[in-house]
Write a protein that holds these residues in place. Structure first.
Motif, PDB file in Angstrom:
ATOM      1  N   ARG A  99      -0.772   4.937  -0.494  1.00 11.67           N
ATOM      2  CA  ARG A  99      -1.378   5.613   0.653  1.00 11.67           C
ATOM      3  C   ARG A  99      -0.319   6.256   1.539  1.00 11.67           C
ATOM      4  NH1 ARG A  99      -4.724   2.147   4.962  1.00 11.67           N
ATOM      5  NH2 ARG A  99      -2.617   1.452   5.466  1.00 11.67           N
ATOM      6  N   TYR A 100       0.768   5.524   1.781  1.00  5.53           N
ATOM      7  CA  TYR A 100       1.803   6.064   2.657  1.00  5.53           C
ATOM      8  C   TYR A 100       2.581   7.192   1.987  1.00  5.53           C
ATOM      9  CZ  TYR A 100       0.761   1.958   5.456  1.00  5.53           C
ATOM     10  OH  TYR A 100       0.120   1.010   6.216  1.00  5.53           O
ATOM     11  N   ASN A 142       0.450  10.181   2.612  1.00  5.44           N
ATOM     12  CA  ASN A 142       0.647  10.629   3.987  1.00  5.44           C
ATOM     13  C   ASN A 142       1.934  11.440   4.121  1.00  5.44           C
ATOM     14  OD1 ASN A 142      -1.679   9.271   4.719  1.00  5.44           O
ATOM     15  ND2 ASN A 142      -0.611   7.537   5.633  1.00  5.44           N
ATOM     16  N   GLU A 160      -2.444   3.649   9.988  1.00  7.16           N
ATOM     17  CA  GLU A 160      -3.075   4.356   8.886  1.00  7.16           C
ATOM     18  C   GLU A 160      -2.440   5.711   8.612  1.00  7.16           C
ATOM     19  OE1 GLU A 160      -4.599   3.012  11.398  1.00  7.16           O
ATOM     20  OE2 GLU A 160      -5.641   1.295  10.494  1.00  7.16           O
ATOM     21  N   GLU A 219       0.834  -1.213   0.000  1.00  9.09           N
ATOM     22  CA  GLU A 219       0.000   0.000   0.000  1.00  9.09           C
ATOM     23  C   GLU A 219       0.864   1.257   0.000  1.00  9.09           C
ATOM     24  OE1 GLU A 219      -4.040  -0.819   2.211  1.00  9.09           O
ATOM     25  OE2 GLU A 219      -2.349  -1.301   3.538  1.00  9.09           O
TER      26      GLU A 219
END
Length: 295
Positions: A84-85, A88, A240, A81
């Motif tokens: 997504r990171y 972030n 998350e 993933e």
């Protein structure tokens, strides 16, 4: 007036055949040595991702894969993933850049042009903080964001835990102040006579003249936020909201990610910063070497 160039080898020696040969040989050797030192780790990471886990585990390392598996990058992107990171990390980096720019510019402007009482003492304290190892400040900084004094707010697992402690950067403030000192006070006095206030002087005169050093500070702030690992590891405990470096470390500790996938994740995470540095390297050099402004 002609300027004199000082170097280890004089112009007369360079004009001689033997001196020119030795100079080029030493220069070429040093260039190749630095290239190997800085480029080889990147090469090892990029090619290691395309090896099989068995080949990576061999006691005798191979310089290039015996079988190429570029699909590992796509597998790592999906399994880890990474998208997504990366988002972030980009959000944290942009926020950190904005807060650093606002706080550091304001502090440097005050120390350079407003000259507050005990300004030299404040500047000396900032420079003294650069002498402390970063690890020595981790515990007090963590206790501060865990319970902010006076307000009693817990900032852990929020972007504020990254943005606020890094807003006041002593190195950036020093670099900005040194550049602001080179801007003639006569220019500011002339604008002040025309009715310009302190904030207007900063916005319409100081900042436009400081674009080179602002670019350097911005690039350093973004790269520093992107590559930071230890502090996000401490304050971002929820999976998350973690940065790419912390997330990859957490996934590696689970043992469910192969070594080649981890190499691929690290390579993907480093690409944005390599691109930024390659694109803006001239701005970095020009900003650091910007000379005084002559009025």
């Amino acid at each position: 007036m002609s300027s004199l160039t000082r170097s280890l080898i004089s112009d007369a020696d360079l004009r001689r055949g033997r001196g020119r040969l030795v100079y080029r040989l030493v220069l070429g050797t040093m260039a190749v040595l630095f290239l190997l030192i800085f480029i080889f780790p990147l090469y090892w990471m990029l090619t290691g991702a395309m090896k099989t886990p068995i080949e990576l585990a061999q006691p005798s390392p191979t310089l290039w894969p015996t079988e190429w598996h570029p699909e590992t990058y796509l597998d790592a992107w999906n399994r880890l993933e990474i998208g997504r990171y990366l988002l972030n990390t980009a959000g944290y980096a942009l926020g950190g850049w904005l807060f650093q720019l606002i706080v550091d510019v304001a502090a440097a402007y005050a120390l350079s042009k407003l000259r507050p009482v005990l300004g030299n003492v404040v500047l000396g304290g900032m420079l003294a903080s650069l002498m402390l190892p970063a690890a020595a400040l981790l515990v007090p900084a963590y206790l501060t964001v865990a319970e902010v004094p006076i307000f009693g707010v817990n900032l852990l697992n929020t972007p504020w835990a990254l943005w606020l402690p890094g807003a006041a950067n002593a190195f950036n403030i020093y670099v900005l102040k040194r550049f602001f000192d080179q801007i003639p006070n006569d220019l500011l006095d002339s604008a002040g006579i025309d009715g310009a206030g302190r904030l207007r002087l900063l916005w319409h005169i100081i900042l436009p003249l400081s674009r080179p050093v602002l670019a350097v500070v911005s690039i350093f702030a973004i790269i520093g936020s992107w590559k930071d690992f230890l502090w996000p590891l401490l304050v971002l405990q929820e999976a998350e909201g973690q940065t790419i470096s912390v997330a990859l470390s957490r996934l590696a500790s689970t043992g469910r990610v192969t070594n080649n996938e981890m190499f691929a994740g690290l390579a993907i995470a480093s690409i944005p910063m390599v691109i930024i540095f390659m694109v803006f390297q001239r701005s970095i050099l020009n900003g650091l070497s910007a000379g005084a402004i002559k009025g």
